[in-house]
Design an enzyme around this catalytic site. Structure first.
Site, PDB file in Angstrom:
ATOM      1  CE  LYS A 282      -3.753  -2.582   2.504  1.00 29.61           C
ATOM      2  NZ  LYS A 282      -4.248  -2.659   3.699  1.00 29.61           N
TER       3      LYS A 282
ATOM      4  CD  GLN B 223      -3.145  -4.385   6.832  1.00 30.58           C
ATOM      5  OE1 GLN B 223      -3.132  -3.212   6.010  1.00 30.58           O
ATOM      6  NE2 GLN B 223      -3.949  -5.241   6.536  1.00 30.58           N
TER       7      GLN B 223
ATOM      8  CG  ASP C  87      -9.430   0.453   5.315  1.00 31.91           C
ATOM      9  OD1 ASP C  87      -9.347   0.094   4.181  1.00 31.91           O
ATOM     10  OD2 ASP C  87      -8.703   0.198   5.988  1.00 31.91           O
TER      11      ASP C  87
END
Ligand code: NAD
Length: 299
Positions: free
Chosen positions: A53, A97, A120
């Protein structure tokens, strides 16, 4: 034979749009999109995800910030970091994460991320916007948004009246994908581990999105002729034919049989997988556009 939906190619097209917008943001508003990725602990798979990412963010021309914290990080220290990132005008997207170590309350941390930086799309504000059909100001979760883009590339933007089946009801994939299909005027069914006669539901579906993590659960013979099949599952199974101890990746759909009947189908790997990171980049540049007052890119 079904069209093989090339997720790598479509993800690359998304990344190209993101890069163009990033150049425009810098030229017109002197703003560089900033993505902060927060990782706690030593989980090997998480380290790999975070690295890819962050690398992609750099490739897109973003400010890419990685916070790697030790596994014994106190929850309050993580809270302080999120609050600092929320207040930092150089950061437009914050990604924590998952999974977090068990001593940290993941739910609390996810909800702490400011809704306007929640790239997200897991926070309640963005979940609620998606649920209410307020898609224009929401951040859509990356994998479901990627699935929709793949479906639209095959079917066009008008999905009105199509029967869509989502197999799996997780908060990360199944539920938001079902909400997106509903917002696109599909007639949506959600199947899950308690569903009887899964085959019957699949036979009736013009669009099937499989997100169960059960290798080849959905048999090719169940697919409705011409259906669009999006396979989110990533399952590693033994592959003794490749040598002792070898493995291979398969999806949730029996690909070889399904591609003979479907109209279009995503492979695993190379289908949905590459879309997830691309959509994260898209969400980050959208966030920067919103903050800077520049028109959002159209994907
Ligand atoms: P999850 O374990 O949270 O949810 C699985 C869902 O599948 C559950 O809702 C369960 O009810 C349903 N299910 C399980 N067995 C079933 C059965 N026999 N019949 C019908 N439904 C059944 O998983 P998740 O996080 O939603 O992920 C699903 C899969 O997608 C996994 O393989 C995961 O690795 C993959 N995934 C891929 C990406 C990507 O970027 N490509 C992103 C996220 C998840």
């Amino acid at each position: 034979m079904a069209e093989r939906i090339d997720g790598k190619k479509i993800a690359q097209e998304v990344v190209t749009i993101v890069k163009t917008k990033t150049v425009e943001l810098l030229a017109q508003k002197h703003v560089k999109p900033g993505l902060a990725v927060v990782l706690v602990g030593e989980d090997a798979a998480s380290h790999t995800y975070v690295s890819s990412k962050a690398r992609m963010a750099e490739e897109c021309g973003f400010l890419s910030v990685r916070h790697k914290l030790p596994a014994d990080t106190r929850e309050e220290d993580l809270v302080s970091l999120i609050e600092t990132l929320n207040a930092d005008p150089a950061i437009h997207g914050i990604l924590v994460q998952l999974p977090l170590p068990p001593h940290i309350d993941s739910g609390r941390i996810i909800q702490l991320v400011a809704p306007e930086k929640d790239v997200d799309g897991f926070g309640f504000v963005n979940v609620g916007k998606l649920r209410s059909g307020e898609l224009g100001s929401a951040f859509l979760p990356c994998t479901p948004a990627g699935c929709m883009l793949l479906i639209e590339r095959v079917r066009g933007r008008n999905l009105s009246g199509l029967n869509a089946l989502v197999v799996g009801r997780s908060n990360i994939v199944g539920k938001p994908t079902a909400n997106l299909l509903l917002a696109a005027n599909c007639t949506v069914t959600i199947a899950h581990s308690h569903t009887g006669d899964l085959a019957g539901f699949v036979r009736n579906a013009d669009i099937v999105v499989a997100a169960t993590g059960r290798p080849e659960l959905i048999k090719g013979a169940w697919i409705k002729p011409g259906a669009t099949v999006i396979d989110v599952g990533i399952n590693r199974i033994p592959a003794p034919e490749r040598g002792e101890g070898k493995t291979r990746l398969v999806g949730d759909v029996e690909y070889d049989a399904a591609e003979k009947i479907a109209g279009a189908i995503t492979p695993v790997p190379g289908g949905v997988g590459p879309m997830t990171i691309a959509m994260l980049m898209a969400n980050t540049v959208v966030s920067a556009c919103r903050a800077a007052g520049l028109e959002e890119p159209v994907l």
